[in-house]
Design an enzyme around this catalytic site. Structure first.
Site, mmCIF file in Angstrom:
data_model
loop_
_atom_site.group_PDB
_atom_site.id
_atom_site.type_symbol
_atom_site.label_atom_id
_atom_site.label_comp_id
_atom_site.label_asym_id
_atom_site.label_seq_id
_atom_site.Cartn_x
_atom_site.Cartn_y
_atom_site.Cartn_z
ATOM 1 N N GLU A 52 6.106 16.783 -1.673
ATOM 2 C CA GLU A 52 6.178 15.550 -0.903
ATOM 3 C C GLU A 52 7.352 15.605 0.080
ATOM 4 O OE1 GLU A 52 6.437 10.753 -2.014
ATOM 5 O OE2 GLU A 52 6.948 12.282 -3.515
ATOM 6 N N LYS A 121 0.497 7.998 1.745
ATOM 7 C CA LYS A 121 0.724 7.632 0.348
ATOM 8 C C LYS A 121 0.384 6.161 0.147
ATOM 9 C CE LYS A 121 4.385 8.000 -3.185
ATOM 10 N NZ LYS A 121 5.752 8.516 -3.409
ATOM 11 N N CYS A 177 2.390 11.884 -5.215
ATOM 12 C CA CYS A 177 3.369 11.513 -6.235
ATOM 13 C C CYS A 177 2.996 10.263 -7.017
ATOM 14 C CB CYS A 177 4.752 11.384 -5.598
ATOM 15 S SG CYS A 177 6.094 11.500 -6.826
#
Length: 677
Positions: A52, A121, A177
C-alpha cells in the site's frame, strides 16, 4: 504450449513483493518497484503485488497533501507504465492520487505499457495509530469513473475486475489493507463477480500478534471466497517515527498457505507461488452455494481485459505437491489426520452396533494391512461399548497361496488382541467347488486364472456371512478406498461385500500410517504393537496364486499399479475432477526425484521411489480404464461405511455417483492427446 509449462495446465504464477521504502521519494521508489518487476518478469509471474502507498511511502502523514509529492508520484507512475511495456507481469502498485476534489489511497494496475485501471481504498482506518481519514477520501461506492494521471487515462472505481484473455480463469480483484478487516469485504463481492486471484496491498504497521491476525484473515478469505489471496505489507525503509514494519508476504489458495516470505527482512523480497486456477474453478462449480450467493448480489463490475502472453516453455514449478495427497508430510498434521480417521472409523462401527443391537462382529484376518487395521478398529469399538474382546469372532482362512509370514502374523494379532479366533482352511472346499464347476484345477491341472482366485475370495466371504448368521453378528468389511477405485475386489459373494465396511473411506496409502499411529499412541499392548510392526513391513499381496519356492509372491501392485501413484490419481480425480494430463503433470512434479520434497514421517527409506513420465502415464491409463470403464458396478452396490477423508468417498450415496456402464473414452483421449509418450 509444451506439456511441461505450468500455463498449459491451468496454473498462474503470482508474486508478492516488498521493496525497501524511500520515505516521500517517489522517484527512488519507482526504481525499486521496477527492479522487482523485472525480477518477476524473469520468473514468468503473471501478477505481482506491491505494498500500500509504496510509491510514496505509507507513513508520510501530511506530506501526502503536498503537490510536489503528488506530482512526483504521477511522474513515477508514468515511468513504471512506460518501462512495463517490455514486461509480461501485471503490476499492482500502491499510490496516493488526486481525483476530483480529494486524494485517494489507490491500487494502480499496470500491464505491458498500459494503465489498466485504478482502484481506490474503500475503508479508511481512523482509530488508534491510524489517521487515514485526515488525508484520504473513501472510494466506497465509486463506480463507472475515469481518472486522468498526466497523459494517462484509465477506469477508476471499486467496480473493476482485470481478466486475462489468454489465461482461462485468471481474473484479478483488488482491495487495500483495511478493506479485508471489515465484516463484509470488497473481496467477497469481487470473488462472487468472478475474481479468482484476490490482491491486498497493505501498509499495516507491525505490533505483537498482528501478523497472526493478518494470516488468519488472508486464509479465511481465500477459503470463504474459493480464491487465491495475495498479500503484501510494507517493510523496511518505512518511517519508524512512531511505528515499525515487518514486510509480511503471503499467498493462500482456497484456505491453504502456498508461500510466505521472511518477516523483518532488510532489503526487500519477492515471494512466488503457482496458483491453481483450475482447482478454484472446479471448487466453485462443485459448491453450488457459491453461485447461489452470487445471484443474491446486485453489484455490477466492469471487466478490463488484457493479453498476458505467457511463455509456452517450461518455467519450473513453484508449488508444493504432496506425493501422498491423502497423507500430509507435516508430522503434526499427519498425527491429527490419523487421530481423526481412526476415531471416525471406530465411531461409525460403534453406532452401527449400538443401532442394530449387535453384540458380536465377524471378521476375516489375512495378516495384510487392510484386515489388520479393520481388526484394531473393531477391537477399539467393542472396548468403547463395554463388550469383551471375545465378541470379536476373528477367522484366518488360508488358501492355496497363503504365506507362512502372513498367516503367523494374523494368528499372533488375533491372539494378542484376545479375540475369539479360529483357523478355517478353505482349500478342501475350494477344490471341491472348482471340481464341481469343471475347472481344470479340480482335475489336478495348475491353472490359476480369475475363477481360481475368485473361488477363494468368494468362499471366505461366504463363510463369514454364514458365521455371522450362526453367531448373531455382523460381518466387518476390510476392503479400502483404493481397491474400490480400481475395482480390485471380488464382487457380491467376495471381499466387496460386508454388513459394514470400516475401511471403505480410507485409501491404501493412509492405512499404513494409521497403523503406525496406533502403535505410537499406545492404543494397545506391546505384544499387539510388535505384531503390527511386523505386518507393516510385508509386501502387499492378495495371496491367491501359488508360487514356487524362491519365487516372489503374487503382487497386487504389479497388476493394478503402485498404490502411491494410483492414490495420487484418485485424489485429483475424485476431489477436483482434474484432467488426466494435469494429473500426470502434477504427479511428475511430485515423484520425479526421490531427493526433492518431503516424505511422510517414518516412511521407510527403502520404499522411497521415483517415477518418470512414461511410468506415470502407463499407470494413469490403467487407473482411467479401471476407474471409469470397469469398476463402478462394484461401487454402486457397496455396503455402508463412514466417509473418512476430505479427499472424498466412493459411496453411491455420497461423494461419487456414476453410471455403471459409462465409458472412459473422454479421459483416455485427453491422456493420448496431451501427455507425451
Amino acid at each position: 504450449m509444451t506439456f511441461y509449462s505450468i500455463y498449459a495446465h491451468g496454473f498462474a504464477r503470482v508474486a508478492t513483493c516488498v521493496t525497501t521504502s524511500h520515505v516521500a521519494d517517489p522517484s527512488a521508489n519507482a526504481k525499486a518497484i521496477l527492479a522487482a518487476a523485472n525480477a518477476c518478469h524473469e520468473q514468468s509471474a503473471a501478477v505481482a503485488v506491491f505494498p500500500e502507498l509504496c510509491l510514496s511511502g505509507y507513513a508520510i502523514e501530511d506530506l501526502v497533501k503536498q503537490d510536489p509529492l503528488l506530482d512526483a508520484v504521477e511522474r513515477g507512475l508514468a515511468a513504471i507504465v512506460e518501462a512495463s511495456a517490455a514486461l509480461m507481469t501485471v503490476l499492482i502498485v500502491g499510490a496516493p492520487l488526486r481525483f476530483g476534489h480529494r486524494i485517494y489511497n489507490c491500487a494502480v494496475v499496470i500491464h505491458r505499457g498500459n494503465l489498466l485501471g485504478v482502484v481506490p481504498k474503500s475503508y479508511l482506518p481512523t482509530y488508534r495509530e491510524f489517521y487515514e481519514g485526515r488525508h484520504f477520501a473513501s472510494g466506497a461506492g465509486i463506480a463507472g469513473e475515469v481518472i486522468a494521471i498526466g497523459d494517462l487515462r484509465a477506469p477508476f472505481g471499486v467496480d473493476l475486475l482485470f481478466a486475462a484473455e489468454d489465461v482461462p480463469g485468471l481474473t484479478i480483484g483488488v482491495e487495500i489493507c483495511e478493506d479485508m478487516w471489515i465484516p463484509v469485504t470488497p473481496a467477497s463481492e469481487l470473488a462472487l463477480a468472478g475474481a479468482s486471484v484476490l490482491i491486498n496491498l497493505s501498509g499495516s504497521p507491525i505490533t505483537i500478534g498482528r501478523a497472526r491476525s493478518r494470516a488468519l484473515l488472508c486464509q479465511s478469505t481465500s477459503a470463504r471466497c474459493l480464491a487465491a489471496y495475495v498479500y503484501s505489507a510494507a517493510g523496511a525503509g518505512e518511517s519508524t517515527t512512531d511505528l515499525a514494519w515487518d514486510g509480511q508476504t503471503s499467498i493462500y489458495e482456497n484456505g491453504v498457505l502456498l508461500a510466505e516470505g521472511e518477516r523483518f527482512r532488510q532489503g526487500g523480497q519477492i515471494t512466488f507461488a503457482d496458483v491453481d486456477l483450475d482447482l478454484l474453478r472446479q471448487e466453485r462449480a462443485l459448491m453450488g452455494t457459491f453461485d447461489d450467493n452470487r445471484r443474491q448480489r446486485g453489484a455490477f463490475f466492469r471487466k478490463v481485459t488484457f493479453a498476458l502472453k505467457p511463455p509456452a516453455s517450461d518455467v519450473g514449478f513453484l508449488r508444493k505437491v504432496e506425493r501422498f495427497p491423502f497423507v500430509p508430510s507435516d508430522e503434526s498434521l499427519l498425527e491429527q489426520d490419523c487421530y481423526e480417521a481412526y476415531n471416525i472409523q471406530v465411531a461409525g462401527l460403534v453406532q452401527r452396533m449400538r443401532a442394530t443391537g449387535t453384540k458380536r462382529v465377524v471378521i476375516g484376518v489375512s495378516g495384510g494391512l487392510d484386515s489388520t487395521h479393520a481388526l484394531i478398529v473393531a477391537a477399539k469399538a467393542v472396548d468403547l461399548l463395554g463388550l469383551p474382546r471375545e465378541n470379536i469372532l476373528a477367522y484366518t482362512m488360508p488358501g492355496f497361496a497363503t504365506g507362512s509370514e502372513s498367516k503367523s502374523n494374523a494368528l499372533a494379532l488375533m491372539k494378542a488382541l484376545q479375540t475369539n479366533w479360529q483357523e478355517l482352511d478353505i482349500r478342501t472346499t475350494a477344490t471341491q467347488m472348482l471340481k464341481d464347476i469343471g475347472h481344470p484345477f479340480g482335475k489336478g491341472e495348475k491353472v490359476y486364472d480369475i475363477t481360481f482366485e475368485n473361488v477363494q475370495a468368494g468362499l471366505r466371504t461366504d463363510y463369514l456371512f454364514r458365521l455371522a448368521n450362526h453367531h448373531g453378528g455382523i460381518v466387518i468389511g476390510t476392503g479400502d478406498l483404493s481397491e474400490l477405485a480400481l475395482g480390485w475386489c471380488t464382487y457380491g459373494v467376495g471381499d466387496q461385500m460386508a454388513h459394514y465396511n470400516v475401511n471403505a473411506g480410507v485409501p491404501k496409502t493412509l492405512i499404513q500410517h494409521l497403523i503406525r499411529w496406533v502403535i505410537a499412541s499406545q492404543q494397545f499392548s506391546d505384544d499387539v504393537n510388535r505384531t503390527l510392526a511386523s505386518i507393516l513391513s510385508a509386501e502387499i499381496s492378495p495371496e491367491l496364486v501359488p508360487v514356487k519356492p524362491g519365487e516372489k509372491p503374487q503382487s497386487t501392485e504389479a497388476s493394478v499399479g503402485p498404490y502411491e501413484l494410483q492414490d495420487f490419481n484418485l485424489f485429483y480425480t475424485l476431489r477436483f475432477g482434474m484432467r488426466p494430463s494435469k494429473i500426470a503433470f502434477m504427479a511428475l512434479q511430485a515423484w520425479k526425484d526421490v531427493a526433492k520434497g518431503e516424505w511422510p514421517p517414518a516412511f521407510p527409506n527403502d520404499r522411497r521411489k521415483a517415477y518418470d513420465l512414461p511410468e506415470i502415464r502407463r499407470w494413469l491409463e490403467v487407473f482411467l480404464r479401471r476407474f471409469f470403464a470397469f469398476s463402478q458396478f462394484k461401487r454402486s452396490a457397496m455396503p455402508n461405511g463412514p466417509k473418512v477423508s476430505a479427499g472424498g468417498s466412493l459411496s453411491p450415496r455420497g461423494d461419487w455417483r456414476a453410471p455403471s456402464d459409462s465409458s472412459a473414452a473422454a479421459w483416455l483421449e485427453d491422456l493420448e492427446r496431451n501427455v507425451p509418450n
